[in-house]
Design a protein around this motif. Sequence first.
Motif, PDB file in Angstrom:
ATOM      1  N   TYR A  36      17.752  32.515  85.581  1.00  0.00           N
ATOM      2  CA  TYR A  36      18.907  31.667  85.907  1.00  0.00           C
ATOM      3  C   TYR A  36      19.521  32.059  87.252  1.00  0.00           C
ATOM      4  N   MET A  37      19.732  33.360  87.444  1.00  0.00           N
ATOM      5  CA  MET A  37      20.365  33.817  88.676  1.00  0.00           C
ATOM      6  C   MET A  37      19.534  33.443  89.893  1.00  0.00           C
ATOM      7  N   LYS A  38      18.212  33.647  89.807  1.00  0.00           N
ATOM      8  CA  LYS A  38      17.346  33.335  90.943  1.00  0.00           C
ATOM      9  C   LYS A  38      17.275  31.832  91.188  1.00  0.00           C
ATOM     10  N   ALA A  39      17.203  31.039  90.106  1.00  0.00           N
ATOM     11  CA  ALA A  39      17.141  29.588  90.254  1.00  0.00           C
ATOM     12  C   ALA A  39      18.441  29.043  90.834  1.00  0.00           C
ATOM     13  N   ASP A  40      19.547  29.692  90.506  1.00  0.00           N
ATOM     14  CA  ASP A  40      20.849  29.234  90.981  1.00  0.00           C
ATOM     15  C   ASP A  40      20.996  29.413  92.485  1.00  0.00           C
ATOM     16  N   VAL A  41      20.280  30.397  93.041  1.00  0.00           N
ATOM     17  CA  VAL A  41      20.312  30.627  94.487  1.00  0.00           C
ATOM     18  C   VAL A  41      19.653  29.474  95.229  1.00  0.00           C
ATOM     19  N   GLY A  42      18.597  28.918  94.627  1.00  0.00           N
ATOM     20  CA  GLY A  42      17.943  27.762  95.223  1.00  0.00           C
ATOM     21  C   GLY A  42      16.730  28.073  96.075  1.00  0.00           C
ATOM     22  N   ALA A  43      16.452  29.346  96.312  1.00  0.00           N
ATOM     23  CA  ALA A  43      15.279  29.725  97.102  1.00  0.00           C
ATOM     24  C   ALA A  43      14.096  29.989  96.177  1.00  0.00           C
ATOM     25  N   ALA A  44      12.899  30.089  96.780  1.00  0.00           N
ATOM     26  CA  ALA A  44      11.703  30.392  95.993  1.00  0.00           C
ATOM     27  C   ALA A  44      11.848  31.781  95.366  1.00  0.00           C
TER      28      ALA A  44
END
Length: 328
Positions: free
Chosen positions: A41-49
């Motif tokens: 979730y945290m990584k997807a929320d950033v929006g980068a690969a």
Amino acid sequence: MNDFIDMAAVKVAAPLKAVYYPFARAEALHGTIKSCLTDYYMKADVGAAFEARGVLVTGKSRSGKTRELQHLIQKVNEAQIMMPSGLPARIVKCTLPARMNWKELGLKTLTALGYPGEGSRRTTNAIWQMVRDQAKRQGVIGIHYDEAQHMFSDTGNAANRVVLDSFKAVMKEADWPLMIILSGVPSLKTHIETDHASEERKQLRFLLTPVHFELIRPKAPEDIHELNTLAYTYADKAGIDFDPLSNVDFFERLSHACAYRWGLVIEMMIEAFTICKVAGETTIGIGHFVEAFSRIHGIPNGYTPFTVDDYMDSFDPDNLLRLLSHQD
């Protein structure tokens, strides 16, 4: 009147099979899945690969891996966790019945996503692109591959490396990375640990958090306590008095009869309690477990670890498991 289905047995056994017993090991598994989902979730929320993390669950056959994972994944899906994509998080499951290659796994995964037979004439890359497309459209962020040891062989080192690299690629896919959950027998961990990628390429084993399911330790007080609590949980559900068998000797015999597998213990308890209840009895006895053992293992009634003095020498756990495998 039904001459082919024992509806009385169904009525007793069905509620018992629906019982979920919260083993302590489930807490460790839940914590690991939660950590992976939080990371996703945290990584997807950033929006980068980004690259997803996953879980490696190992344990000997019938140790309860599949049941625990099924329960936890069902809870994740029912929670309707809204992800940054705007879709609720979902995890799907694939069971690998036999040895298969990467293309076949892709087709199996498409079936789990609701597209059986789609793309069978396509290339491997095209099939896996379909997997990613469908997963993204459905909000599927994770895949559980049960019996994942079937993706590897003891002699195919080159093929195994391809599989390891392919799993890593799925977890690091720029457009829609997937959290991979691999479960299987202990040899699966050995195959994962043979991933000796170069330093600039992260190894699959560093992306998977290991969780191992131990067998029953009949000489460990905490396991005897767990067996006792487990027995009373199912007995109470069935409306049966378990007091006559609540002793260390019985639990040691039960553990041996079930090859020290928690999953088999649950199966035998359900069978014994069903036999007891269908007979119109409300107090459990050795005879009910003797009959349950004979039914489960398909051997003559009467000669069991519950009745033989030298049961540890008379019954080999590995042979009992082989009997079950032949039945399966």
